[in-house]
Design an enzyme around this catalytic site. Structure first.
Site, PDB file in Angstrom:
ATOM      1  N   HIS A  52      -5.817  -0.561   6.185  1.00 53.55           N
ATOM      2  CA  HIS A  52      -5.394   0.120   7.401  1.00 53.55           C
ATOM      3  C   HIS A  52      -5.960  -0.496   8.687  1.00 53.55           C
ATOM      4  O   HIS A  52      -6.603   0.190   9.489  1.00 53.55           O
ATOM      5  CB  HIS A  52      -5.774   1.599   7.313  1.00 53.55           C
ATOM      6  CG  HIS A  52      -5.271   2.291   6.082  1.00 53.55           C
ATOM      7  ND1 HIS A  52      -4.082   1.958   5.462  1.00 53.55           N
ATOM      8  CD2 HIS A  52      -5.811   3.297   5.327  1.00 53.55           C
ATOM      9  CE1 HIS A  52      -3.892   2.737   4.407  1.00 53.55           C
ATOM     10  NE2 HIS A  52      -4.933   3.546   4.290  1.00 53.55           N
TER      11      HIS A  52
ATOM     12  N   HIS B 105       1.362   5.251  -2.465  1.00 56.49           N
ATOM     13  CA  HIS B 105       0.756   6.153  -3.447  1.00 56.49           C
ATOM     14  C   HIS B 105       1.850   6.944  -4.167  1.00 56.49           C
ATOM     15  O   HIS B 105       2.945   7.135  -3.635  1.00 56.49           O
ATOM     16  CB  HIS B 105      -0.183   7.153  -2.772  1.00 56.49           C
ATOM     17  CG  HIS B 105      -1.205   6.550  -1.864  1.00 56.49           C
ATOM     18  ND1 HIS B 105      -2.321   5.891  -2.328  1.00 56.49           N
ATOM     19  CD2 HIS B 105      -1.271   6.500  -0.512  1.00 56.49           C
ATOM     20  CE1 HIS B 105      -3.039   5.472  -1.296  1.00 56.49           C
ATOM     21  NE2 HIS B 105      -2.422   5.821  -0.191  1.00 56.49           N
TER      22      HIS B 105
ATOM     23  N   HIS C 273       0.848  -1.198   0.000  1.00 53.41           N
ATOM     24  CA  HIS C 273       0.000   0.000   0.000  1.00 53.41           C
ATOM     25  C   HIS C 273       0.880   1.243   0.000  1.00 53.41           C
ATOM     26  O   HIS C 273       1.452   1.624   1.019  1.00 53.41           O
ATOM     27  CB  HIS C 273      -0.913   0.019   1.227  1.00 53.41           C
ATOM     28  CG  HIS C 273      -2.001   1.040   1.136  1.00 53.41           C
ATOM     29  ND1 HIS C 273      -3.328   0.706   0.913  1.00 53.41           N
ATOM     30  CD2 HIS C 273      -1.979   2.394   1.231  1.00 53.41           C
ATOM     31  CE1 HIS C 273      -4.063   1.801   0.888  1.00 53.41           C
ATOM     32  NE2 HIS C 273      -3.258   2.840   1.078  1.00 53.41           N
TER      33      HIS C 273
ATOM     34  N   ASP D 194       1.952   2.811   3.415  1.00 48.96           N
ATOM     35  CA  ASP D 194       1.101   3.986   3.226  1.00 48.96           C
ATOM     36  C   ASP D 194       1.917   5.209   2.812  1.00 48.96           C
ATOM     37  O   ASP D 194       1.438   6.333   2.895  1.00 48.96           O
ATOM     38  CB  ASP D 194       0.259   4.295   4.469  1.00 48.96           C
ATOM     39  CG  ASP D 194      -0.852   5.303   4.209  1.00 48.96           C
ATOM     40  OD1 ASP D 194      -1.487   5.222   3.134  1.00 48.96           O
ATOM     41  OD2 ASP D 194      -1.089   6.200   5.051  1.00 48.96           O
TER      42      ASP D 194
END
Length: 293
Positions: free
Chosen positions: A181, A37, A35, A248
Site C-alpha cells: 500500500h 482478498h 493484492h 485491494d
C-alpha cells in the site's frame, strides 16, 4: 487467454466495487492484480480479528477481473482469518494457475504445512502490523529463515513509524520483502519525507518491492490522490522494475467501495507510457510471483 474487449466490459458490475465501466486504457495481456482478498462467511474469523467482511468469493472476483481486463491475481491472506488458510487454498484452487497466494505463518509452522501451502500456489507470507493478529515483529527473522529455502518472500503492512524503526532489520532479512500500500507514505504527513527516503533506500538494495495498491490507505486526498503523484513519479524514474500494482479488493477498510476502474486509471496517469505499464502489470509480477512470461 481470450479476454473481453473494452467495449464488451463496459456496463459490467462486480460486488464490492463501485461503478460499471472499464479502465480508460487497454490492459496488457497477462495483467496481474497483486493484492486482493477472499472471504467466506461459512468459516469463522479469528477470535482477535480487527477487520471482518461479508462474502467475497472467487466468482465475485472473476466478475471484477472481466470488467477490468485482468488475467492474473495474488490472493493475500487477510488478518481476519489468522493462520487458517482454508479460504485462501480454496480460492487458489478455484482460480487455478493464474493465481498465487500469500499466507500467514509463525515460526512453529510445520514442514508439512509449508509444503501444502507451496503445492497450493503460495509464494510468500505476510506480516500485518497495522491490524495486529497472528504475527508480530518478534517473528520476522525466524519466519524469514523458515521460508528462505522455499524461495518465498515476506510481505509487510506497516505503519510509517514502524517501517522507519524496523528498516535495518528488514534490509538484513535473507529473503525479498514487499511493502504494501505505497508503504502508507502519506498516512502520517509528518513522516512522509522520511518514509519516501527509506522506501527508496530499501529499493536501492535490490531485494525490496513496493505495491501500488489501496491509495486510500496511503493518503487521504481522494479521489485523485495528488500527494502520491510525486512519490510514484520518483519511483517510476528510479525503480520501475521493483513496483507492482493491486486493487485491494474487496476494499475491507472502506465502507464506501471505490471504483476499481478509476483506481486503475491512476496508474495510467502516473505511467502514461504503455511499455512502463506493462512492466508494472505483467513483467514485474512474473518475476516476483513466478508466473510464466
Amino acid at each position: 487467454m481470450n479476454m473481453p474487449t473494452q467495449e464488451s466490459r463496459d456496463g459490467l458490475a462486480a460486488p464490492h466495487s463501485a461503478g460499471q465501466g472499464s479502465p480508460g486504457f487497454e490492459l496488457p495481456t497477462g495483467a496481474c492484480d497483486c493484492h486482493m482478498h477472499l472471504f467466506d462467511n461459512r468459516l469463522p474469523f479469528a477470535s482477535n480479528a480487527v477487520l471482518v467482511h461479508n462474502d467475497a468469493s472467487a466468482d465475485d472476483y472473476q466478475r471484477l477481473q472481466r470488467r477490468l481486463g485482468l488475467a492474473r491475481n495474488v490472493i493475500v491472506q487477510p488478518s481476519s482469518y489468522g493462520r487458517d488458510h482454508r479460504v485462501l487454498l480454496a480460492g487458489l484452487r478455484a482460480l487455478g494457475p493464474a493465481a498465487r497466494g500469500i499466507a500467514v505463518i509463525d515460526p512453529d509452522v510445520s514442514d508439512e504445512e509449508l509444503s501444502l501451502l507451496q503445492a497450493g500456489g503460495v509464494v510468500g507470507v505476510r506480516f500485518n502490523l497495522v491490524q495486529h493478529g497472528a504475527t508480530d515483529e518478534s517473528m520476522l527473522e525466524a519466519v524469514a529463515q523458515r521460508i528462505q529455502p522455499m524461495g518465498w518472500h515476506l510481505q509487510l503492512h506497516l505503519h510509517g513509524q514502524d517501517l522507519l524503526r524496523l528498516a535495518d532489520r528488514l534490509a538484513d532479512l535473507p529473503v525479498p520483502i514487499v511493502l504494501d500500500h505505497f508503504a502508507r507514505v502519506h498516512a502520517d504527513g509528518a513522516l512522509a519525507s522520511q518514509i519516501s527516503e527509506q522506501v527508496e533506500h530499501l529499493l536501492d538494495l535490490g531485494s525490496a518491492w513496493l505495491k501500488l495498491s489501496a491509495p486510500y490507505i496511503a493518503s487521504g486526498d481522494r479521489p485523485g490522490y495528488p500527494l502520491l503523484h510525486p512519490f510514484v513519479q520518483r519511483l517510476l524514474r528510479s525503480h520501475s522494475d521493483r513496483l507492482v500494482w493491486g486493487t485491494d479488493w474487496p476494499h475491507v477498510t472502506e465502507a464506501n467501495k471505490p471504483d476499481d476502474a478509476r483506481l486503475l486509471d491512476l496508474l495510467a496517469r502516473w505511467a502514461p507510457d504503455a511499455l512502463l505499464r506493462r512492466r508494472i502489470l505483467v513483467d514485474n509480477p512474473c518475476r516476483l510471483y513466478g508466473f510464466a512470461t
